[in-house]
Design an enzyme around this catalytic site. Structure first.
Site, PDB file in Angstrom:
ATOM      1  NE  ARG A 113      45.863  14.306 -26.635  1.00 58.02           N
ATOM      2  CZ  ARG A 113      46.214  15.206 -25.871  1.00 58.02           C
ATOM      3  NH1 ARG A 113      47.326  14.595 -24.687  1.00 58.02           N
ATOM      4  NH2 ARG A 113      45.279  15.578 -24.824  1.00 58.02           N
ATOM      5  CB  SER A 185      37.787  20.627 -29.906  1.00 62.45           C
ATOM      6  OG  SER A 185      37.900  20.053 -28.108  1.00 62.45           O
ATOM      7  CG  ASP A 239      39.473  22.506 -26.919  1.00 59.34           C
ATOM      8  OD1 ASP A 239      38.242  23.168 -26.928  1.00 59.34           O
ATOM      9  OD2 ASP A 239      40.450  22.114 -27.667  1.00 59.34           O
TER      10      ASP A 239
END
Ligand code: BGC
Length: 521
Positions: A113, A185, A239
């Site tokens: 994203r 992440s 994350d």
């Protein structure tokens, strides 16, 4: 073994056999459809799996205790624990006063994203935000790091180029450089708040040349190759750290950030820091990389062993492979496959060929079967048809499928709950004991400065949680909360709040980019 205990064992074994036999007779009386022999065999396999995957309270306590011990070991001595306990160099968490326009790039699963967020300080908070989600082609997950980062950088630059006038007009800082928080992440050994070396890939990524490289440098070079607007990485975060920061922005009690999604992990604010994690503020966020946790108390089944052996990272991420959304559907598939092979679970249709394909049952589909409350389990029938091409199923078989989904989900949720309690013990000390039910836990962390902190010892602790498994799976949340309640006393359980911090990892990264901005306008 004494004669007496042998006799006891024999009696207990006899009682267990009798109980299973009674259950089988009852089941046979209740069900029509599958031939009796087949049903018995399938039920036998179901019981065997259920037994191997069981998470009774005493096992959860041992896992929680082991988690606390491994946290201390991993923190104090690098490489001495299966928990990496990575210092993140994040010492300052947001307090709401952050201002300006910041970007984030969130890479860590099947999608990535890009986000922009306009922060308006204590009065305005998040004035405006928007994001774009892009699926990562499977080929890029197994290719080269340059291909992956070029793909990502291009989408980032396109997104920045489409920045609306309203972001500029309202942004008092008139920035010429766009600063981003990079949420990455995977396990990274950070060398500063904005640099870090990739230790290994997880969640199905396998890109040989990325391991050992500085991921910020890889991204920055890819951005530069685009010859677009000036973009700089201000902060590199996991994350979980983004989620913690996103939660803390609104709530001072947030001490833990956690992900239950494709993968799983947790981070928390540590005040009892080792020398390799120097901090001016006296605290630092530690990325546990708890997916790598291992304990002999974990209930490992044949399906877990097969999955691990055939994975891209065998022998690694053992806890994650029992908990993460990437794996739950796959574990169910493996159990059903065995039942189809050895007990003709799907009758004449034999072994459906699609059922032999790894990862053909994804967790969202599995969770839909699990959530099926219709009397005839018609959602289960539909998904078995759509996913595996099984045209016709009998109700008893569908019940078995439903039970397998339940066992796998419950185990994941309960194991995650045990992990949370392990963290609480580490940061909050004795006050997070299980109301005298487990004396052993009381010896841990006795000298920790954190344990003496009144707030942590008596106040609330909020866990900011992100990830699809937690967000979209109601029964999962119910199982997890129930396990927390079992592990803690009633009064203590009330002090723990698990709060969904939706998309927290991305927004948190933009806020952390603001905290660590290199430009003071
Ligand atoms: C990664 C972690 C990450 C977690 C959740 C794991 O596979 O190793 O760094 O936080 O997934 O996305």
């Amino acid at each position: 073994m004494s004669e007496r205990s042998m006799l006891m064992n024999l009696l207990m074994a006899g009682a267990a056999v009798a109980a299973v036999a009674t259950a089988l007779i009852m089941w046979q009386k209740m069900q029509k459809g599958l031939p009796v022999q087949t049903r018995n065999q399938a039920l036998g396999l179901l019981y065997e799996f259920q037994h191997a995957a069981a998470t009774p309270l005493h096992v959860l306590r041992q896992i929680a205790e082991h988690m606390t011990i491994e946290m201390t070991a991993g923190l104090m001595t690098e490489g001495k624990s299966n928990l990496l306990m990575l210092p993140t160099f994040v010492e300052n968490l947001p307090d709401g006063s952050e201002e300006g326009l910041f970007y984030a790039l969130d890479l860590g699963g099947t999608n990535f994203r890009v986000l922009r967020c306009l922060l308006g300080g204590l009065e305005g908070r998040v004035l405006k935000q928007e994001y774009e989600e892009v699926p990562i082609p499977k080929s890029l997950m197994l290719g080269t790091s340059e291909e992956l980062f070029d793909f990502i950088a291009k989408r980032l630059v396109d997104f920045v180029n489409r920045e609306g006038e309203e972001y500029r007009a309202k942004n008092r800082r008139q920035q010429t450089v766009r600063e981003i928080g990079l949420t990455f992440s995977f396990p990274v050994k950070q060398t500063s708040v904005k640099s870090g070396i990739l230790i290994q890939w997880s969640k199905g990524f396998k890109i040989a040349d990325g391991v050992g490289a500085d991921v910020v440098a890889l991204l920055q070079s890819a951005i530069n190759r685009q010859h677009g607007p000036k973009i700089e990485v201000a902060v590199l975060v996991n994350d979980t750290v983004g989620t913690l920061a996103g939660g803390r922005y609104w709530n001072d009690d947030v001490m833990v950030g956690m992900i239950l999604g494709t993968g799983t992990n947790a981070c928390y604010v540590e005040r009892d820091l080792p020398s390799h994690a120097p901090s001016r503020t006296g605290e630092m966020v530690i990325n546990m990389e708890w997916g790598g946790f291992w304990s002999s108390h974990l209930p490992r089944t044949y399906a877990d062993e097969q999955l691990d052996n055939e994975s891209v990272n065998p022998g690694q991420a053992g806890y994650e492979k029992m908990i993460g959304g990437m794996y739950l559907g796959e574990i169910v598939r493996r159990v059903l496959l065995r039942m189809a092979r050895e007990a003709a679970l799907f009758g004449d249709q034999g072994v459906p060929s699609k059922m032999t394909v790894p990862f053909s049952l994804v967790t969202p589909e599995m969770s839909k079967m699990h959530a099926d409350e219709s009397g005839d389990l018609r959602v289960v029938a539909k998904i078995l048809r759509d996913v595996f091409g099984i045209q016709k199923t009998e109700l008893p078989s569908r019940r078995i499928v439903h039970d397998v989904c339940d066992i796998v989900t419950m185990r994941s949720a309960r194991l995650a709950a045990a992990g949370i309690v392990g963290i609480l013990k580490k940061i909050g000390g004795d006050s997070w004991d299980t109301s005298g039910q487990s004396g052993q836990l009381k010896t841990i962390n006795r000298n920790s400065r954190v344990a003496t902190s009144t707030k942590l010892a008596t106040g609330r602790i909020v866990v900011a949680m992100d990830g699809g498994l937690y967000e979209h799976y109601t029964q999962y949340r119910i199982y997890m909360q129930a396990a927390v309640n079992e592990l803690l006393s009633e009064a203590t359980a009330k002090r723990l709040v698990i709060q969904l911090s939706k998309d927290g990892s991305g927004i948190g990264a933009t806020i952390l980019a603001a905290c660590h901005s290199n430009y003071r306008y």
